[in-house]
Design an enzyme around this catalytic site. Sequence first.
Site, PDB file in Angstrom:
ATOM      1  N   PHE A 125       0.874  -1.173   0.000  1.00  0.00           N
ATOM      2  CA  PHE A 125       0.000   0.000   0.000  1.00  0.00           C
ATOM      3  C   PHE A 125       0.911   1.222   0.000  1.00  0.00           C
ATOM      4  O   PHE A 125       1.584   1.501   0.999  1.00  0.00           O
ATOM      5  CB  PHE A 125      -0.856  -0.062   1.266  1.00  0.00           C
ATOM      6  CG  PHE A 125      -1.818   1.059   1.458  1.00  0.00           C
ATOM      7  CD1 PHE A 125      -3.065   1.037   0.842  1.00  0.00           C
ATOM      8  CD2 PHE A 125      -1.503   2.122   2.287  1.00  0.00           C
ATOM      9  CE1 PHE A 125      -3.969   2.068   1.044  1.00  0.00           C
ATOM     10  CE2 PHE A 125      -2.402   3.153   2.492  1.00  0.00           C
ATOM     11  CZ  PHE A 125      -3.637   3.128   1.871  1.00  0.00           C
ATOM     12  N   THR A 128       2.387   6.896   1.623  1.00  0.00           N
ATOM     13  CA  THR A 128       3.256   7.872   2.294  1.00  0.00           C
ATOM     14  C   THR A 128       4.382   8.381   1.393  1.00  0.00           C
ATOM     15  O   THR A 128       4.994   7.620   0.649  1.00  0.00           O
ATOM     16  CB  THR A 128       3.853   7.217   3.561  1.00  0.00           C
ATOM     17  OG1 THR A 128       2.775   6.809   4.398  1.00  0.00           O
ATOM     18  CG2 THR A 128       4.747   8.189   4.322  1.00  0.00           C
ATOM     19  N   ILE A 159       7.315   2.071   2.850  1.00  0.00           N
ATOM     20  CA  ILE A 159       6.259   1.199   2.333  1.00  0.00           C
ATOM     21  C   ILE A 159       6.563  -0.272   2.672  1.00  0.00           C
ATOM     22  O   ILE A 159       7.531  -0.860   2.165  1.00  0.00           O
ATOM     23  CB  ILE A 159       6.080   1.380   0.801  1.00  0.00           C
ATOM     24  CG1 ILE A 159       5.913   2.877   0.452  1.00  0.00           C
ATOM     25  CG2 ILE A 159       4.899   0.544   0.309  1.00  0.00           C
ATOM     26  CD1 ILE A 159       4.769   3.599   1.155  1.00  0.00           C
ATOM     27  N   THR A 160       5.712  -0.847   3.520  1.00  0.00           N
ATOM     28  CA  THR A 160       5.881  -2.225   3.984  1.00  0.00           C
ATOM     29  C   THR A 160       5.786  -3.196   2.813  1.00  0.00           C
ATOM     30  O   THR A 160       4.870  -3.089   1.981  1.00  0.00           O
ATOM     31  CB  THR A 160       4.794  -2.548   5.043  1.00  0.00           C
ATOM     32  OG1 THR A 160       4.918  -1.609   6.111  1.00  0.00           O
ATOM     33  CG2 THR A 160       4.939  -3.959   5.583  1.00  0.00           C
ATOM     34  N   GLY A 341      19.547  -5.934  33.126  1.00  0.00           N
ATOM     35  CA  GLY A 341      20.547  -5.846  32.054  1.00  0.00           C
ATOM     36  C   GLY A 341      20.220  -6.745  30.875  1.00  0.00           C
ATOM     37  O   GLY A 341      20.561  -6.428  29.732  1.00  0.00           O
ATOM     38  N   GLU A 364      -0.807   3.422  10.756  1.00  0.00           N
ATOM     39  CA  GLU A 364      -2.288   3.465  10.881  1.00  0.00           C
ATOM     40  C   GLU A 364      -2.716   4.631  11.767  1.00  0.00           C
ATOM     41  O   GLU A 364      -3.620   4.515  12.592  1.00  0.00           O
ATOM     42  CB  GLU A 364      -2.873   2.150  11.417  1.00  0.00           C
ATOM     43  CG  GLU A 364      -2.505   0.888  10.673  1.00  0.00           C
ATOM     44  CD  GLU A 364      -2.817   0.901   9.201  1.00  0.00           C
ATOM     45  OE1 GLU A 364      -3.488   1.843   8.725  1.00  0.00           O
ATOM     46  OE2 GLU A 364      -2.363  -0.008   8.494  1.00  0.00           O
TER      47      GLU A 364
HETATM   48  C1  LIG Z   1       7.184   0.315  10.222  1.00  0.00           C
HETATM   49  C2  LIG Z   1       6.373   1.253   9.359  1.00  0.00           C
HETATM   50  C3  LIG Z   1       5.603   0.738   8.330  1.00  0.00           C
HETATM   51  C4  LIG Z   1       4.885   1.602   7.491  1.00  0.00           C
HETATM   52  N1  LIG Z   1       4.200   1.076   6.427  1.00  0.00           N
HETATM   53  C5  LIG Z   1       3.566   1.916   5.560  1.00  0.00           C
HETATM   54  C6  LIG Z   1       2.921   1.399   4.381  1.00  0.00           C
HETATM   55  O1  LIG Z   1       2.902   0.178   4.145  1.00  0.00           O
HETATM   56  N2  LIG Z   1       2.353   2.278   3.506  1.00  0.00           N
HETATM   57  C7  LIG Z   1       2.352   3.621   3.729  1.00  0.00           C
HETATM   58  O2  LIG Z   1       1.812   4.344   2.893  1.00  0.00           O
HETATM   59  N3  LIG Z   1       2.959   4.146   4.827  1.00  0.00           N
HETATM   60  C8  LIG Z   1       3.572   3.335   5.746  1.00  0.00           C
HETATM   61  N4  LIG Z   1       4.201   3.842   6.847  1.00  0.00           N
HETATM   62  C9  LIG Z   1       4.231   5.267   7.045  1.00  0.00           C
HETATM   63  C10 LIG Z   1       3.342   5.766   8.179  1.00  0.00           C
HETATM   64  O3  LIG Z   1       1.996   5.688   7.806  1.00  0.00           O
HETATM   65  C11 LIG Z   1       3.788   7.199   8.505  1.00  0.00           C
HETATM   66  O4  LIG Z   1       5.088   7.110   9.090  1.00  0.00           O
HETATM   67  C12 LIG Z   1       2.816   7.909   9.426  1.00  0.00           C
HETATM   68  O5  LIG Z   1       1.620   8.216   8.739  1.00  0.00           O
HETATM   69  C13 LIG Z   1       3.403   9.203   9.987  1.00  0.00           C
HETATM   70  O6  LIG Z   1       3.913  10.003   8.969  1.00  0.00           O
HETATM   71  P1  LIG Z   1       5.407  10.616   9.121  1.00  0.00           P
HETATM   72  O7  LIG Z   1       6.316   9.513   9.466  1.00  0.00           O
HETATM   73  O8  LIG Z   1       5.682  11.424   7.920  1.00  0.00           O
HETATM   74  O9  LIG Z   1       5.307  11.556  10.409  1.00  0.00           O
HETATM   75  P2  LIG Z   1       4.753  13.047  10.460  1.00  0.00           P
HETATM   76  O10 LIG Z   1       3.450  13.166   9.745  1.00  0.00           O
HETATM   77  O11 LIG Z   1       5.853  13.966  10.058  1.00  0.00           O
HETATM   78  O12 LIG Z   1       4.484  13.202  12.009  1.00  0.00           O
HETATM   79  C14 LIG Z   1       5.545  13.269  12.964  1.00  0.00           C
HETATM   80  C15 LIG Z   1       4.926  13.572  14.317  1.00  0.00           C
HETATM   81  O13 LIG Z   1       4.285  14.859  14.289  1.00  0.00           O
HETATM   82  C16 LIG Z   1       3.118  14.845  15.101  1.00  0.00           C
HETATM   83  N5  LIG Z   1       1.943  15.172  14.254  1.00  0.00           N
HETATM   84  C17 LIG Z   1       1.810  15.086  12.904  1.00  0.00           C
HETATM   85  N6  LIG Z   1       0.591  15.500  12.509  1.00  0.00           N
HETATM   86  C18 LIG Z   1      -0.088  15.814  13.631  1.00  0.00           C
HETATM   87  C19 LIG Z   1      -1.413  16.330  13.887  1.00  0.00           C
HETATM   88  N7  LIG Z   1      -2.301  16.573  12.906  1.00  0.00           N
HETATM   89  N8  LIG Z   1      -1.755  16.554  15.195  1.00  0.00           N
HETATM   90  C20 LIG Z   1      -0.873  16.319  16.200  1.00  0.00           C
HETATM   91  N9  LIG Z   1       0.380  15.855  16.014  1.00  0.00           N
HETATM   92  C21 LIG Z   1       0.777  15.616  14.748  1.00  0.00           C
HETATM   93  C22 LIG Z   1       3.016  13.432  15.704  1.00  0.00           C
HETATM   94  O14 LIG Z   1       3.608  13.414  16.969  1.00  0.00           O
HETATM   95  C23 LIG Z   1       3.814  12.585  14.732  1.00  0.00           C
HETATM   96  O15 LIG Z   1       4.312  11.391  15.336  1.00  0.00           O
HETATM   97  C24 LIG Z   1       4.913   3.001   7.721  1.00  0.00           C
HETATM   98  C25 LIG Z   1       5.661   3.512   8.789  1.00  0.00           C
HETATM   99  C26 LIG Z   1       6.387   2.652   9.599  1.00  0.00           C
HETATM  100  C27 LIG Z   1       7.204   3.218  10.724  1.00  0.00           C
END
Ligand SMILES: Cc1cc2nc3c(=O)[nH]c(=O)nc-3n(C[C@H](O)[C@H](O)[C@H](O)COP(=O)(O)OP(=O)(O)OC[C@H]3O[C@@H](n4cnc5c(N)ncnc54)[C@H](O)[C@@H]3O)c2cc1C
Length: 389
Positions: A125, A128, A159-160, A341, A364
């Site tokens: 999916f 991002t 992307i997973t 530890g 999610e």
């Molecule tokens: C292991 C893993 C697997 C993933 N798999 C997928 C995948 O298969 N497909 C896919 O499309 N994506 C995937 N992702 C991406 C994931 O959905 C995003 O990392 C997530 O949506 C957060 O986006 P970002 O990392 O850009 O953080 P940002 O959007 O930059 O957010 C960083 C921090 O800012 C704060 N923040 C951001 N917006 C708000 C708000 N509106 N209100 C309050 N606080 C806020 C929160 O504290 C947040 O943790 C994956 C991520 C990981 C770590």
Amino acid sequence: MIDPSIRDMGFDEYLAAVRRFTDEELIPGEPEMVRLGHVPEHLVDRIAEIGLFGLTLPREHGGLGWTVEQQVRLTFEFTRASAVYRSRFSTTIGLVSQAIAAYGTATQREKYLDAMANGNCVASFALTELEAGTDATAVRTTARATVDGYVLNGSKRFITNAAWADVLLVFARTAPAGRALSAFLVDRTAPGVTTRLPEQMNGHAEGPVAEIELENVHVDRDALLGGTEGNGLKHAMRGINHARTHVAATAVGQASRILHEASDYAAGRHQFGHPIAEFGAVQAMLGRSYAELEAGRALVLDCAREFDRGVPPKERISAAKLYCTEMASEVADRAVQVLGGEGIVGHNPVPRMWRDVRALRIYEGVSQLHERNLARALPALLTTTGLPG
Ligand SMILES: Cc1cc2nc3c(=O)[nH]c(=O)nc-3n(C[C@H](O)[C@H](O)[C@H](O)COP(=O)(O)OP(=O)(O)OC[C@H]3O[C@@H](n4cnc5c(N)ncnc54)[C@H](O)[C@@H]3O)c2cc1C
């Protein structure tokens, strides 16, 4: 390919088979997985045979047709093993196949769903991007219409399964910025598609995410999910309540294993002439963890039952995702403390799982997004539950 004997099993028999599979193959397979840095292929085959790729799809599409409550109860079992196993099939059974089942054309459903349910077509999916994280509407990848299809350009990250997927569900803008998104089913080996694994994963280390570069990737018109432009966000959100329910259940499964490991360790580790399990401070950490684990389990099950009755309870699912993923992190953090530890040094599974569950609070929907959505919905929620509004 799902073993034909699985299809004849009633739910209780299947649940017992998944429990056995978890205890006898998945958990014992963790050291090999860690050594290899990925889920061994023979275990991916076994996961397919036992039907976990078919967990969510209805029987008419090749799946096992379990209710959401049954899916959750099964998830509690197999996520006692590393969460990385689940990641290996979660994108296929979740956001991608759910969107195809709900919105795909007859040709798309026929082409993909049965193969996905049987583990013969792994899906990713791809939403991002660098600028589009929590704000999914900021996607910049473009899809320019041609006479017979579209040309995609852009890049995705985190992307997973992208590095080994057969098909990528890519979200792109079909017109200049400002217009709605569309979703495309893109062959991962198509000319112009490249994937790159990260240099380092801090958590989910054996299930690395990948970056995807799309450079003048030509797709036919029938790659457009549902055959109509502009519905990408609707397609992306189709399976979100379902996926969040599954992530909450995963947090419960992980927390139950972690607590088990910590409790066993506390019983066997002696200090000051006693097992550390006899010390009140350790009992407080273990006892509190169990109470929180069971509260999380009850909330997820309650959401799943309401889901099966008809309308997914969006806010309560959001609360379950928020609570259970934060709970699993707390439980894991206490478990590391109980291990002393050995929670930092050596091969105990707890510290690995501690890093794995941390990621559940990020995908999610980051916890802060759920907090914000719940706070906004609060006046209506308090009224409808009969509490003072
Ligand atoms: C292991 C893993 C697997 C993933 N798999 C997928 C995948 O298969 N497909 C896919 O499309 N994506 C995937 N992702 C991406 C994931 O959905 C995003 O990392 C997530 O949506 C957060 O986006 P970002 O990392 O850009 O953080 P940002 O959007 O930059 O957010 C960083 C921090 O800012 C704060 N923040 C951001 N917006 C708000 C708000 N509106 N209100 C309050 N606080 C806020 C929160 O504290 C947040 O943790 C994956 C991520 C990981 C770590």
